[in-house]
Design a protein around this motif. Structure first.
Motif, PDB file in Angstrom:
ATOM      1  N   ILE A 151       0.821  -1.196   0.000  1.00 19.60           N
ATOM      2  CA  ILE A 151       0.000   0.000   0.000  1.00 19.60           C
ATOM      3  C   ILE A 151       0.864   1.259   0.000  1.00 19.60           C
ATOM      4  O   ILE A 151       0.634   2.201  -0.753  1.00 19.60           O
ATOM      5  N   CYS A 152       1.898   1.282   0.847  1.00 18.77           N
ATOM      6  CA  CYS A 152       2.690   2.488   1.044  1.00 18.77           C
ATOM      7  C   CYS A 152       3.515   2.836  -0.186  1.00 18.77           C
ATOM      8  O   CYS A 152       3.521   3.982  -0.623  1.00 18.77           O
ATOM      9  N   HIS A 153       4.245   1.872  -0.712  1.00 20.56           N
ATOM     10  CA  HIS A 153       5.091   2.134  -1.879  1.00 20.56           C
ATOM     11  C   HIS A 153       5.032   0.951  -2.842  1.00 20.56           C
ATOM     12  O   HIS A 153       6.045   0.383  -3.213  1.00 20.56           O
ATOM     13  N   GLY A 154       3.802   0.617  -3.214  1.00 22.84           N
ATOM     14  CA  GLY A 154       3.612  -0.500  -4.120  1.00 22.84           C
ATOM     15  C   GLY A 154       2.388  -0.335  -4.997  1.00 22.84           C
ATOM     16  O   GLY A 154       1.674   0.668  -4.943  1.00 22.84           O
ATOM     17  N   ILE A 155       2.140  -1.356  -5.794  1.00 27.11           N
ATOM     18  CA  ILE A 155       1.050  -1.324  -6.769  1.00 27.11           C
ATOM     19  C   ILE A 155      -0.311  -1.216  -6.089  1.00 27.11           C
ATOM     20  O   ILE A 155      -1.210  -0.523  -6.577  1.00 27.11           O
ATOM     21  N   SER A 156      -0.488  -1.896  -4.958  1.00 28.75           N
ATOM     22  CA  SER A 156      -1.792  -1.869  -4.282  1.00 28.75           C
ATOM     23  C   SER A 156      -2.193  -0.445  -3.907  1.00 28.75           C
ATOM     24  O   SER A 156      -3.331  -0.025  -4.132  1.00 28.75           O
ATOM     25  N   GLY A 157      -1.250   0.299  -3.324  1.00 29.84           N
ATOM     26  CA  GLY A 157      -1.554   1.679  -2.956  1.00 29.84           C
ATOM     27  C   GLY A 157      -1.849   2.547  -4.157  1.00 29.84           C
ATOM     28  O   GLY A 157      -2.755   3.388  -4.127  1.00 29.84           O
ATOM     29  N   ASN A 158      -1.107   2.336  -5.237  1.00 30.51           N
ATOM     30  CA  ASN A 158      -1.311   3.151  -6.434  1.00 30.51           C
ATOM     31  C   ASN A 158      -2.676   2.903  -7.065  1.00 30.51           C
ATOM     32  O   ASN A 158      -3.265   3.796  -7.680  1.00 30.51           O
ATOM     33  N   ALA A 159      -3.203   1.685  -6.926  1.00 30.17           N
ATOM     34  CA  ALA A 159      -4.526   1.385  -7.474  1.00 30.17           C
ATOM     35  C   ALA A 159      -5.605   2.245  -6.829  1.00 30.17           C
ATOM     36  O   ALA A 159      -6.623   2.567  -7.469  1.00 30.17           O
ATOM     37  N   TYR A 160      -5.386   2.635  -5.577  1.00 34.76           N
ATOM     38  CA  TYR A 160      -6.402   3.442  -4.883  1.00 34.76           C
ATOM     39  C   TYR A 160      -6.542   4.839  -5.475  1.00 34.76           C
ATOM     40  O   TYR A 160      -7.575   5.488  -5.294  1.00 34.76           O
ATOM     41  N   VAL A 161      -5.519   5.319  -6.178  1.00 35.96           N
ATOM     42  CA  VAL A 161      -5.645   6.606  -6.873  1.00 35.96           C
ATOM     43  C   VAL A 161      -6.789   6.539  -7.877  1.00 35.96           C
ATOM     44  O   VAL A 161      -7.629   7.444  -7.963  1.00 35.96           O
ATOM     45  N   PHE A 162      -6.837   5.456  -8.637  1.00 29.46           N
ATOM     46  CA  PHE A 162      -7.885   5.318  -9.657  1.00 29.46           C
ATOM     47  C   PHE A 162      -9.251   5.116  -9.025  1.00 29.46           C
ATOM     48  O   PHE A 162     -10.261   5.607  -9.549  1.00 29.46           O
ATOM     49  N   LEU A 163      -9.299   4.425  -7.896  1.00 30.13           N
ATOM     50  CA  LEU A 163     -10.577   4.247  -7.213  1.00 30.13           C
ATOM     51  C   LEU A 163     -11.101   5.584  -6.683  1.00 30.13           C
ATOM     52  O   LEU A 163     -12.304   5.851  -6.746  1.00 30.13           O
ATOM     53  N   ALA A 164     -10.195   6.437  -6.182  1.00 28.42           N
ATOM     54  CA  ALA A 164     -10.614   7.764  -5.709  1.00 28.42           C
ATOM     55  C   ALA A 164     -11.109   8.623  -6.857  1.00 28.42           C
ATOM     56  O   ALA A 164     -12.120   9.331  -6.743  1.00 28.42           O
ATOM     57  N   LEU A 165     -10.394   8.572  -7.991  1.00 29.24           N
ATOM     58  CA  LEU A 165     -10.799   9.363  -9.153  1.00 29.24           C
ATOM     59  C   LEU A 165     -12.107   8.835  -9.753  1.00 29.24           C
ATOM     60  O   LEU A 165     -12.931   9.616 -10.241  1.00 29.24           O
ATOM     61  N   TYR A 166     -12.294   7.541  -9.711  1.00 23.61           N
ATOM     62  CA  TYR A 166     -13.565   6.952 -10.173  1.00 23.61           C
ATOM     63  C   TYR A 166     -14.715   7.436  -9.305  1.00 23.61           C
ATOM     64  O   TYR A 166     -15.777   7.841  -9.810  1.00 23.61           O
ATOM     65  N   ARG A 167     -14.513   7.421  -8.001  1.00 28.65           N
ATOM     66  CA  ARG A 167     -15.556   7.879  -7.077  1.00 28.65           C
ATOM     67  C   ARG A 167     -15.869   9.354  -7.293  1.00 28.65           C
ATOM     68  O   ARG A 167     -17.020   9.789  -7.205  1.00 28.65           O
ATOM     69  N   LEU A 168     -14.844  10.133  -7.605  1.00 30.75           N
ATOM     70  CA  LEU A 168     -15.009  11.583  -7.760  1.00 30.75           C
ATOM     71  C   LEU A 168     -15.640  11.963  -9.094  1.00 30.75           C
ATOM     72  O   LEU A 168     -16.458  12.886  -9.158  1.00 30.75           O
ATOM     73  N   THR A 169     -15.260  11.262 -10.169  1.00 29.74           N
ATOM     74  CA  THR A 169     -15.669  11.668 -11.524  1.00 29.74           C
ATOM     75  C   THR A 169     -16.726  10.783 -12.156  1.00 29.74           C
ATOM     76  O   THR A 169     -17.360  11.185 -13.141  1.00 29.74           O
TER      77      THR A 169
END
Length: 297
Positions: free
Chosen positions: A214-232
């Motif tokens: 989560i901190c410095h890996g692929i799992s954490g980076n995936a949450y960026v797209f989930l946040a943007l999906y929720r927002l847009t």
């Protein structure tokens, strides 16, 4: 109750906050009162830093977590206000007459990221009751970061750094994108929304890392797209989140075993290891409800 580690992620505040919320959902009033009492007895040292992982902001986030799940005012806003005053005053003092309204140091560096720097501090301050001038300082700090990002769209790990290398939640575009997405929601500012999406593009192009966490890996980076999906509500972001999650599901275990990916120094942990990957997989069941753990409420 004095303790050198008082944050949600790394300290007694997290234990008490999680215990209180678990007791609330279990309907155990006695245990709920026990954990809330323990939380309210935590004393914060005057020499604490201001960042999220080990500092005042990490304790504030724990307070917000409790109020979010148990009820507004469970942790008094008066207590939070004292911490906000300290954090804002420290930020203004270090910024002095610079172009950025607020600035903070941790171990001698003026970090920008979510774990130790500006992105994490601004993220938590947006949950607080701020005065109009404090709101302007938060917004001005975020605009300063946007104006001074790298030409690639990525963000420096610290003030003055010229190393455009890290694309992590803790340092770089992913953590900043999550904070900008929140700013777009809180302030209704289209500039913040565009900057959040721009940072999301960096994560898509450079965020398929060699670590799973989560901190410095692929799992954490995936949450960026989930946040943007929720927002847009743009389905392209859901597709991107699924792409990162599917890569992990299909290949992570084999690549870690082969030594081509790093499973984390603490391989079962939430923030470094497969615990975070499992958390992401669970969140993909209801992606519109997904939140980056211990960061997004």
């Amino acid at each position: 109750m004095s303790c050198s580690r008082v944050t949600f992620l790394c300290g007694r505040a997290g234990v008490c906050a999680l215990g209180a919320v678990a007791a609330k959902y279990a309907g155990d009033e006695r245990l709920l009162d026990h954990y809330l009492t323990q939380f309210k007895e935590i004393k914060l040292s005057s020499i604490l830093p201001n960042e999220l992982l080990y500092g005042r902001v990490g304790f504030l986030w724990a307070s917000s977590f409790i109020n979010h799940h148990i009820g507004r005012g469970t942790i008094s806003s008066n207590h939070s206000r004292l911490l906000v005053d300290e954090i804002i005053n420290d930020g203004r003092k270090l910024a002095k007459k610079g172009k950025c309204p607020l600035m903070y140091e941790w171990h001698g560096k003026k970090y920008w990221g979510a774990a130790h720097g500006l992105a994490g501090i601004m993220h938590v301050l947006m949950d607080m009751e701020l005065t109009p001038d404090e709101v302007e300082d938060v917004k001005g700090t975020l605009h300063y970061m946007i104006d001074n990002r790298f030409p690639s769209g990525n963000y420096p790990s610290s003030e003055g750094s010229e190393s455009d290398r890290l694309v992590h939640w803790c340092h770089g575009a992913p953590g900043v994108s999550l904070t900008l997405a929140k700013a777009a929601e809180v302030f209704g500012d289209k500039d913040f929304l565009q900057a959040a999406m721009d940072a999301g593009d960096v994560v898509w192009n450079r965020g398929l890392l060699k670590r799973v966490g989560i901190c410095h890996g692929i799992s954490g980076n995936a949450y960026v797209f989930l946040a943007l999906y929720r927002l847009t509500n743009k389905v392209e972001y859901l597709y991107k989140a699924k792409a990162f999650a599917c890569f992990l599901h299909d290949r992570a275990q084999r690549l870690v075993c082969d030594g081509e990916m790093h499973g984390g120094d603490c391989p079962y942990s939430l923030f470094e290891g497969i615990g975070g990957m499992a958390y992401l997989f669970l969140d993909m069941i209801e992606p519109s409800e997904a939140r980056f753990p211990a960061y997004e409420l």
